[in-house]
Design an enzyme around this catalytic site. Structure first.
Site, PDB file in Angstrom:
ATOM      1  N   ASP A  14       0.854  -1.180   0.000  1.00 14.20           N
ATOM      2  CA  ASP A  14       0.000   0.000   0.000  1.00 14.20           C
ATOM      3  C   ASP A  14       0.894   1.234   0.000  1.00 14.20           C
ATOM      4  O   ASP A  14       2.006   1.219   0.555  1.00 14.20           O
ATOM      5  CB  ASP A  14      -0.889   0.037   1.242  1.00 14.20           C
ATOM      6  N   ARG A  15       0.426   2.303  -0.586  1.00 12.93           N
ATOM      7  CA  ARG A  15       1.215   3.530  -0.713  1.00 12.93           C
ATOM      8  C   ARG A  15       1.800   3.985   0.633  1.00 12.93           C
ATOM      9  O   ARG A  15       2.932   4.435   0.707  1.00 12.93           O
ATOM     10  CB  ARG A  15       0.348   4.641  -1.301  1.00 12.93           C
TER      11      ARG A  15
END
Length: 197
Positions: A14-15
Site C-alpha cells: 500500500d502507498r
C-alpha cells in the site's frame, strides 16, 4: 524489465506502507517468483500498531474480503463480506502499550497467508482495532505518529539456492512513535525493545 512485467516488482505494498518488497532483475526470475507468490510459498510478515488492547493469544483471522468502490469518488475500500475472497491473517505476537493520556495500543507482528487489498487494515478494523493513522478504516491520527503504522518487516522465500530471509528494520519515524508509548507490563517492555532495536 518492462511495464508488462511490472518493471520487475513481484508484489506491491500500500502507498502508506513501508518495508521490504521483492523485485526480480530478469524475466526468468520474475516468472519463478510470481509462481511462488501465487502458490503462497513466499512468507510475508508485518509489524503494525493498532488501537486498543488486542488479545495476545496467537490466532488467525479468516474473514473473506471484498473490494468496494464508493460513489463519492473516494479511494476503494476492502470490507469483510461473505461474498468476498478468502483472506487469512495470522497474529503472531502482540505487545501492549499505553500512550501518555492512558489510551491502549497493541504492537502486532503479523504473517499474511493471502494478499488481498488492504488485508491487514480491513481485518484489524473488523476486529475493532484499526491501525494507528488509518483514517480509511477508522483509526485516529495521534500527534506522536506521523503516518500509517504498517511496516513490511520480513520476506521468506526459496530463490533456488535455499531459503532467503530479507528483513527491513522498523523505520526511524515509526521507532520514535513506539518510543513515545509506555509498556503496559514488564513483558511488553522486553518485546517492545526487540522490535525497535
Amino acid at each position: 524489465l518492462d511495464q508488462r512485467f511490472g518493471h520487475g516488482f513481484i508484489h506491491r505494498l500500500d502507498r502508506e506502507t513501508s518495508g521490504t518488497i521483492l523485485w526480480a532483475s530478469c524475466y526468468s526470475g520474475h516468472n519463478a517468483l510470481r509462481q511462488q507468490l501465487l502458490l503462497r510459498r513466499i512468507g510475508k510478515e508485518y509489524i503494525a500498531l493498532c488501537h486498543g488492547h488486542l488479545s495476545s493469544e496467537p490466532r488467525c483471522l479468516n474473514h473473506p474480503l471484498l473490494k468496494v468502490s464508493l460513489n463519492d469518488g473516494s479511494n476503494p475500500r476492502t470490507i469483510v463480506a461473505g461474498s468476498g475472497l478468502v483472506a487469512r491473517t495470522e497474529l503472531l505476537e502482540v505487545t501492549h502499550l499505553v500512550c501518555p493520556v492512558g489510551n491502549s495500543f497493541s504492537l502486532v507482528k503479523i504473517r499474511l497467508h493471502t494478499g488481498r487489498r488492504h488485508q491487514i487494515r480491513a481485518h484489524l478494523s473488523h476486529e475493532g482495532h484499526p491501525l494507528v493513522c488509518d483514517n480509511l478504516y477508522g483509526g485516529s491520527t495521534p500527534q506522536w505518529c506521523p503516518r500509517l503504522f504498517l511496516h513490511a518487516h520480513c520476506l521468506r522465500l526459496n530463490a533456488g539456492d535455499g531459503l532467503v530471509i530479507a528483513q527491513t528494520a522498523l523505520p526511524h519515524d515509526l521507532v520514535q512513535a513506539v518510543q513515545s508509548l509506555s509498556p503496559a507490563n514488564p513483558f511488553s517492555h522486553r518485546a517492545c525493545g526487540s522490535v525497535t532495536g
